[in-house]
Design a protein around this motif. Structure first.
Motif, PDB file in Angstrom:
ATOM      1  N   ARG A 103       8.709 -20.814  -0.763  1.00 25.25           N
ATOM      2  CA  ARG A 103       7.698 -21.867  -0.628  1.00 25.25           C
ATOM      3  C   ARG A 103       6.551 -21.729  -1.617  1.00 25.25           C
ATOM      4  O   ARG A 103       5.691 -22.587  -1.693  1.00 25.25           O
ATOM      5  N   ALA A 104       6.547 -20.614  -2.338  1.00 23.66           N
ATOM      6  CA  ALA A 104       5.433 -20.340  -3.249  1.00 23.66           C
ATOM      7  C   ALA A 104       5.634 -21.062  -4.586  1.00 23.66           C
ATOM      8  O   ALA A 104       6.748 -21.327  -5.012  1.00 23.66           O
ATOM      9  N   ASN A 105       4.517 -21.362  -5.223  1.00 21.26           N
ATOM     10  CA  ASN A 105       4.557 -21.907  -6.580  1.00 21.26           C
ATOM     11  C   ASN A 105       3.670 -21.084  -7.518  1.00 21.26           C
ATOM     12  O   ASN A 105       3.362 -21.507  -8.624  1.00 21.26           O
ATOM     13  N   PHE A 106       3.252 -19.904  -7.019  1.00 24.30           N
ATOM     14  CA  PHE A 106       2.404 -19.019  -7.821  1.00 24.30           C
ATOM     15  C   PHE A 106       2.655 -17.593  -7.347  1.00 24.30           C
ATOM     16  O   PHE A 106       2.814 -17.351  -6.156  1.00 24.30           O
ATOM     17  N   SER A 107       2.717 -16.652  -8.279  1.00 18.78           N
ATOM     18  CA  SER A 107       2.853 -15.246  -7.896  1.00 18.78           C
ATOM     19  C   SER A 107       1.938 -14.397  -8.758  1.00 18.78           C
ATOM     20  O   SER A 107       1.557 -14.805  -9.855  1.00 18.78           O
ATOM     21  N   GLN A 108       1.626 -13.239  -8.246  1.00 19.95           N
ATOM     22  CA  GLN A 108       0.720 -12.342  -8.954  1.00 19.95           C
ATOM     23  C   GLN A 108       1.071 -10.906  -8.555  1.00 19.95           C
ATOM     24  O   GLN A 108       1.415 -10.637  -7.402  1.00 19.95           O
ATOM     25  N   TRP A 109       0.983  -9.983  -9.518  1.00 15.36           N
ATOM     26  CA  TRP A 109       1.220  -8.571  -9.237  1.00 15.36           C
ATOM     27  C   TRP A 109      -0.067  -7.947  -8.722  1.00 15.36           C
ATOM     28  O   TRP A 109      -1.151  -8.226  -9.218  1.00 15.36           O
ATOM     29  N   HIS A 110       0.080  -7.095  -7.724  1.00 11.20           N
ATOM     30  CA  HIS A 110      -1.058  -6.362  -7.154  1.00 11.20           C
ATOM     31  C   HIS A 110      -0.701  -4.880  -7.144  1.00 11.20           C
ATOM     32  O   HIS A 110       0.428  -4.505  -6.846  1.00 11.20           O
ATOM     33  N   THR A 111      -1.683  -4.045  -7.472  1.00 11.75           N
ATOM     34  CA  THR A 111      -1.497  -2.597  -7.383  1.00 11.75           C
ATOM     35  C   THR A 111      -2.326  -2.095  -6.218  1.00 11.75           C
ATOM     36  O   THR A 111      -3.535  -2.329  -6.145  1.00 11.75           O
ATOM     37  N   LEU A 112      -1.643  -1.423  -5.321  1.00 14.59           N
ATOM     38  CA  LEU A 112      -2.306  -0.878  -4.139  1.00 14.59           C
ATOM     39  C   LEU A 112      -2.482   0.619  -4.337  1.00 14.59           C
ATOM     40  O   LEU A 112      -1.534   1.318  -4.699  1.00 14.59           O
ATOM     41  N   PRO A 113      -3.671   1.140  -4.099  1.00 13.89           N
ATOM     42  CA  PRO A 113      -3.892   2.577  -4.298  1.00 13.89           C
ATOM     43  C   PRO A 113      -3.219   3.402  -3.201  1.00 13.89           C
ATOM     44  O   PRO A 113      -2.862   2.884  -2.146  1.00 13.89           O
ATOM     45  N   ALA A 114      -3.075   4.674  -3.465  1.00 10.78           N
ATOM     46  CA  ALA A 114      -2.538   5.593  -2.460  1.00 10.78           C
ATOM     47  C   ALA A 114      -3.519   5.679  -1.297  1.00 10.78           C
ATOM     48  O   ALA A 114      -4.731   5.536  -1.471  1.00 10.78           O
ATOM     49  N   TYR A 115      -2.978   5.894  -0.115  1.00 15.09           N
ATOM     50  CA  TYR A 115      -3.848   6.063   1.047  1.00 15.09           C
ATOM     51  C   TYR A 115      -3.121   6.904   2.091  1.00 15.09           C
ATOM     52  O   TYR A 115      -1.940   7.200   1.959  1.00 15.09           O
ATOM     53  N   LYS A 116      -3.862   7.293   3.119  1.00 12.24           N
ATOM     54  CA  LYS A 116      -3.326   8.142   4.186  1.00 12.24           C
ATOM     55  C   LYS A 116      -3.493   7.450   5.527  1.00 12.24           C
ATOM     56  O   LYS A 116      -4.471   6.741   5.735  1.00 12.24           O
ATOM     57  N   ILE A 117      -2.541   7.691   6.384  1.00  8.10           N
ATOM     58  CA  ILE A 117      -2.633   7.210   7.756  1.00  8.10           C
ATOM     59  C   ILE A 117      -2.627   8.441   8.653  1.00  8.10           C
ATOM     60  O   ILE A 117      -1.716   9.256   8.597  1.00  8.10           O
ATOM     61  N   ASP A 118      -3.657   8.585   9.463  1.00 10.61           N
ATOM     62  CA  ASP A 118      -3.724   9.692  10.419  1.00 10.61           C
ATOM     63  C   ASP A 118      -3.186   9.192  11.758  1.00 10.61           C
ATOM     64  O   ASP A 118      -3.776   8.307  12.376  1.00 10.61           O
ATOM     65  N   MET A 119      -2.058   9.755  12.165  1.00 10.58           N
ATOM     66  CA  MET A 119      -1.411   9.351  13.418  1.00 10.58           C
ATOM     67  C   MET A 119      -1.805  10.336  14.514  1.00 10.58           C
ATOM     68  O   MET A 119      -1.581  11.542  14.367  1.00 10.58           O
TER      69      MET A 119
END
Length: 186
Positions: free
Chosen positions: A138-154
């Motif tokens: 359904r999209a007519n536009f796309s873009q690359w995103h860079t997500l930084p490293a992160y931590k999840i404390d469970m």
């Protein structure tokens, strides 16, 4: 003494009865099956009650706290439904083979590496792009995103856990089983 008066106690009946009792006690599979079922019921109760004692709750703004009744560790039900029971003559076991079970049981830190990924959007007629993601179809536009490293404390949420009441009930089952074995030997 063979010609005299004697009192004699023959223990052959006792030895036979003792041997039968030992044979019955060596066949413990029914007991182990009962204990595995009791442990399975305890784990099921842990999921139902969301821990005994209660597991650490959701973050107040958590997406899953608002959906599906917000049941902790039950997003899809896969973990709870993966619990299996096994028993043989010498042991009773309850567990799961789900890969992510250990982190929920024991708690810990999950390290998420940085990554890049393409996100899809709908571009409006005026050329602006909203902040909502869209399906690729359904999209007519796309873009690359860079997500930084992160931590999840469970936090630890021990679902494979027996309370003192569970253990006491299992001890009662063992005592009842042995009493039945002894009673049938008489």
């Amino acid at each position: 003494m063979s010609n005299g008066l004697v009192i004699k106690y023959d223990i052959s009946d006792f030895e036979r009865s003792l041997g039968e009792l030992i044979n019955r006690l060596e066949h413990r599979e029914p007991l182990m099956r009962e204990l595995a079922a009791a442990m399975g019921d305890a784990v099921e109760e842990n999921f139902k009650s969301e821990g005994r004692p209660a597991w650490m709750g959701w973050k107040s703004n958590s997406y899953w706290a608002k959906r599906r009744g917000g049941k902790i560790l039950q997003k899809s039900g896969r973990l709870a439904s993966s619990i299996t029971q096994q028993n043989d003559n010498d042991s009773a076991t309850v567990g799961t083979n789900v890969a992510y079970a250990r982190i929920h049981q024991e708690g810990g830190t999950i390290n998420i590496p940085s990554r890049s990924q393409r996100a899809y959007y709908r571009q409006r007629k005026d050329g602006s792009v909203g902040h909502r993601f869209s399906k690729k179809s359904r999209a007519n536009f796309s873009q690359w995103h860079t997500l930084p490293a992160y931590k999840i404390d469970m936090p630890a949420r021990p679902f494979l856990h027996l309370t003192e009441q569970d253990i006491s009930g299992m001890e009662d089952s063992i005592e009842t089983y042995f009493q039945r074995v002894i009673d049938t030997s008489r």
